[in-house]
Scaffold this active site. Structure first.
Site, PDB file in Angstrom:
ATOM      1  N   HIS A 215      42.003  35.991  40.060  1.00 56.91           N
ATOM      2  CA  HIS A 215      42.217  34.688  40.694  1.00 56.91           C
ATOM      3  C   HIS A 215      41.945  34.752  42.190  1.00 56.91           C
ATOM      4  CE1 HIS A 215      44.397  30.830  41.295  1.00 56.91           C
ATOM      5  NE2 HIS A 215      44.727  31.394  42.444  1.00 56.91           N
ATOM      6  N   ARG A 322      35.933  24.508  35.716  1.00 57.01           N
ATOM      7  CA  ARG A 322      36.859  25.357  34.958  1.00 57.01           C
ATOM      8  C   ARG A 322      38.194  24.632  34.871  1.00 57.01           C
ATOM      9  NH1 ARG A 322      34.125  29.767  38.027  1.00 57.01           N
ATOM     10  NH2 ARG A 322      33.132  31.158  36.525  1.00 57.01           N
ATOM     11  N   GLU A 457      26.730  32.462  26.422  1.00 50.00           N
ATOM     12  CA  GLU A 457      27.298  33.611  27.136  1.00 50.00           C
ATOM     13  C   GLU A 457      27.658  34.758  26.201  1.00 50.00           C
ATOM     14  OE1 GLU A 457      30.839  32.517  29.331  1.00 50.00           O
ATOM     15  OE2 GLU A 457      31.626  31.310  27.695  1.00 50.00           O
ATOM     16  N   ASP A 481      29.774  36.548  31.411  1.00 51.88           N
ATOM     17  CA  ASP A 481      30.130  37.069  30.093  1.00 51.88           C
ATOM     18  C   ASP A 481      28.913  37.601  29.351  1.00 51.88           C
ATOM     19  OD1 ASP A 481      32.935  37.018  29.686  1.00 51.88           O
ATOM     20  OD2 ASP A 481      32.861  34.843  29.767  1.00 51.88           O
ATOM     21  N   ARG A 491      33.787  43.281  32.427  1.00 54.08           N
ATOM     22  CA  ARG A 491      33.546  42.664  33.731  1.00 54.08           C
ATOM     23  C   ARG A 491      34.706  42.873  34.700  1.00 54.08           C
ATOM     24  NH1 ARG A 491      33.538  36.195  32.482  1.00 54.08           N
ATOM     25  NH2 ARG A 491      34.360  35.912  34.562  1.00 54.08           N
ATOM     26  N   CYS A 528      25.310  28.938  35.122  1.00 54.32           N
ATOM     27  CA  CYS A 528      26.529  28.770  35.903  1.00 54.32           C
ATOM     28  C   CYS A 528      27.249  30.098  36.153  1.00 54.32           C
ATOM     29  CB  CYS A 528      27.470  27.772  35.247  1.00 54.32           C
ATOM     30  SG  CYS A 528      28.049  28.288  33.631  1.00 54.32           S
TER      31      CYS A 528
HETATM   32  C1  PEP Z   1      30.326  33.168  32.828  1.00 56.95           C
HETATM   33  O1  PEP Z   1      30.836  33.851  31.934  1.00 56.95           O
HETATM   34  O2  PEP Z   1      29.240  33.435  33.358  1.00 56.95           O
HETATM   35  C2  PEP Z   1      31.012  31.974  33.332  1.00 56.95           C
HETATM   36  C3  PEP Z   1      30.433  31.163  34.190  1.00 56.95           C
HETATM   37  O3  PEP Z   1      32.268  31.742  32.911  1.00 56.95           O
HETATM   38  P1  PEP Z   1      33.563  32.552  33.403  1.00 56.95           P
HETATM   39  O4  PEP Z   1      33.164  33.372  34.591  1.00 56.95           O
HETATM   40  O5  PEP Z   1      34.562  31.508  33.735  1.00 56.95           O
HETATM   41  O6  PEP Z   1      33.907  33.347  32.205  1.00 56.95           O
HETATM   42 MG    MG Z   2      32.407  33.044  30.698  1.00 62.39          MG
END
Ligand code: PEP
Ligand code: MG
Length: 617
Positions: A215, A322, A457, A481, A491, A528
């Protein structure tokens, strides 16, 4: 920015040139780019020493009263804090403290402490410490990441309680000294802690725990505050007041930097600030390449606080809204009304663009305190995201209704994360249809339907892209992801940070495949993931065929400048050559070569967002 002049005059720096550079340099993960130097503020959240004390029978009632009074003082301080955060950052962010108030008042837990006071004749602080420790051990022994997140809240509450019971003050961390900026150093930056910072006084963040997806990292990145996480031993090595030099790009921090290091840092800061001001002058310019190719730059929004910056920096819409912050750390699930109001608020801020609302992406690295999720050995391969929503209509249906209600007045669309199967889309469509009918029957104003897309993703979604394209209205590629699942690299793992490479050959082949499928099917496809925020990689993505990039708000202007300088023909050529390379280093080197004739590479190296303050109102 006010910092450098006063810093030089008002703080005596303990520069010890005899120390080797290595001994003074600590390394971690750079989670938010930018350079900052300022005195450290070490948040030492160690528990106070409690001297074990027994009491006489006569003292029992007095100790019980002391315990209850301490609870009320702690609750008061939390409520005050909640109000302060609410004034500054809005109601949604302040709700983080609801969970802590709830924990502070937990009747079951307090009854066990009272029992120890009455039956074992322990002082209030001895009894409380004993039970608190027992509880933390039980929670930390759990494999549940959800419980681990709650431990930070629990610890915050217990720390306050023990400080009060041992005669100290409830812990407060406002950074309020006028004109002063500090670099906060903490073991872990929990949401409850970060939300308390007065961001005007925050030069940078450093923590021992945490990764790019925590966060605090997301917050620092979206506000343009340099941050380095995963710095082992930071707390024991750094003292409050010691000057630190933080480089949020390379992930390094220097303790007691030398005058020449500071001079160089100051030059970098000045250069970045100058660039930031130049970029502000280009806010109104369209993002069109010299050879006339238009790219849409949209914003990723994690928190309501970011709406403003995204609008001011010319985001043409929201490519990823989000919604997890509405749930994580809260004691209650958000109501349909609250959600609809938030979605309308965002849509109103972007009257000329579309707002892409992502359904709850819970689990993995985002855990709702309000939600009873199971312990899992592999949460990222577990019960998360669309799976949770489909299994929990009580969570999902109100969100779908809220989106339909917001879609009545605003230009919003709906996006499903982590899809791996076609039936996840068809089931969601059926639920939307049912909720739409229910809303109509109840006479509630709402759109009949909503544009529905999926995040690509997972490798499964890439492989099934042609089938997904037949049943959805748009794609958005989540490279965070997709990288994790393609490369089998967690990650959030500090140790694997250098292996988390979104631009390697396995990734870019998938990216090309997805955009080709989308183009053939005639549906829009954007990106994104964080990858799109990296200037060089943004050129690669445009060259691969992506015409919409959705990025953290501080990245918008620099990306626009870059994409206005590099001809589309060059980006396409660079992408073709990248596709022929065998490894990520070659891909980067080749990209640099293509881009260098058109761009001052120093502007993007260190790459990443520019100092937030220069761009803030
Ligand atoms: C991603 O996985 O690239 C994404 C944009 O979503 P998050 O980072 O919220 O998992
Ligand atoms: Mg994601």
């Amino acid at each position: 920015m006010r910092r450098p002049p006063w810093l030089l005059s008002r703080h005596s720096w303990r520069v010890d040139l005899a120390k080797t550079e290595d001994a003074r340099t600590l390394r971690g993960i750079g989670v938010s780019a930018g350079v900052a130097y300022a005195p450290a503020l070490v948040l030492d959240l160690r528990f106070p020493d409690v001297v074990d004390r027994t009491i006489s029978v006569d003292e029992i009632e007095g100790e019980v009263v002391r315990l209850r009074e301490a609870v009320e003082r702690v609750v008061d301080s939390l409520v005050t804090l909640q109000r302060r955060v609410e004034e500054r950052a809005g109601e949604e962010e302040s709700r983080i403290f609801e969970a802590q108030v709830f924990m502070a008042r937990d009747p079951e837990f307090l009854a066990t402490v009272e029992h120890l006071i009455r039956h074992n004749l322990l002082s209030a602080e001895t009894a409380y410490e004993f039970k608190a420790l027992e509880m933390r051990v039980a929670w930390s022994g759990s494999s549940s990441a959800r419980l681990r997140e709650r431990i930070t809240d629990l610890t915050a509450v217990q720390l306050r309680m023990l400080r009060v019971l041992t005669g100290g003050e409830a812990v407060e961390f406002p950074i309020t000294a006028p004109d002063e900026q500090v670099i906060v150093v903490a073991h872990e930056l929990s949401p409850g802690l970060t939300v308390q910072f007065d961001r005007d006084h925050l030069a940078a963040l450093v923590s021992e725990e945490g990764t790019r997806t925590s966060h605090a990292a997301i917050l620092a990145h979206s506000l343009g505050i340099p941050a380095v996480m995963g710095v082992t031993g930071a707390i024991s090595r750094i003292k409050t007041g010691t000057v630190l030099l933080v480089d949020g790009q390379s992930g390094t921090l220097v303790i007691d930097p030398t005058p020449s290091q500071l001079r160089e840092a100051s030059t970098q800061v000045t250069r970045r600030r100058k660039l930031a001001f130049e970029l502000e002058a280009e806010i109104e310019e369209p993002c069109v390449s010299p050879d006339g190719h238009l790219v849409r730059l949209e914003a990723n929004l994690d928190l309501p606080e970011e709406i403003d910056m995204a609008v001011r920096h010319g985001a043409t819409g929201v490519g990823l809204l989000r919604t997890e912050f509405l749930v994580t750390g809260r004691t209650h699930l958000p109501s349909e009304e609250d959600q609809a109001a938030y979605f309308r608020r965002v849509a109103t801020a972007f009257p000329n663009g579309v707002v892409t609302i992502r359904t709850f992406d819970l689990g993995g690295d985002k855990f709702p305190a309000a939600f009873d999720a199971p312990d899992e050995a592999n949460p990222f391969l577990g019960w998360r995201s669309i799976r949770v929503c489909l299994d929990h209509p009580d969570l999902f249906r109100p969100q779908l209704r809220a989106v339909l209600r917001a879609a009545d007045a605003g230009n919003v669309r709906l996006m499903l994360p982590l899809v791996t199967r076609i039936d996840e889309v068809t089931t969601t469509r059926a639920l939307i249809a049912e909720e739409s009918e229910a809303l109509a029957r109840a006479g509630i104003r709402a759109a009949e339907s909503v544009t529905l897309g999926v995040m690509i993703e997972t490798p499964a979604a890439v492989i099934l892209a042609d089938r997904f394209a037949e049943c959805v209205d748009f794609f958005s590629v989540g490279t965070n992801d997709l990288t994790q699942y393609t490369l089998a690299v967690d990650r959030g793992n500090v140790q694997l940070a250098a292996r988390f490479i979104p631009h390697g050959p396995a990734m870019i082949r998938q990216l090309r495949h997805v955009i080709s499928v989308a183009n053939q099917a005639g549906i829009p496809c954007s990106i994104c993931g964080e990858m799109a925020s990296e200037p060089l990689l943004a050129v690669l993505l445009v060259g691969l065929g992506y015409e919409t990039l959705s990025v953290a708000p501080p990245s918008l202007l620099l990306l626009k400048r870059l994409l206005r300088q590099v001809p589309y023909a060059v980006a396409m050529q660079a992408a073709e050559e990248a596709l022929a390379e065998d490894n990520a280093d070659q891909i980067l080197a080749s990209l640099r070569e293509h881009v260098a004739p058109f761009v001052d590479l120093r502007q993007i190296d260190p790459r990443g967002p520019l100092p937030g303050r220069g761009l803030r109102a």
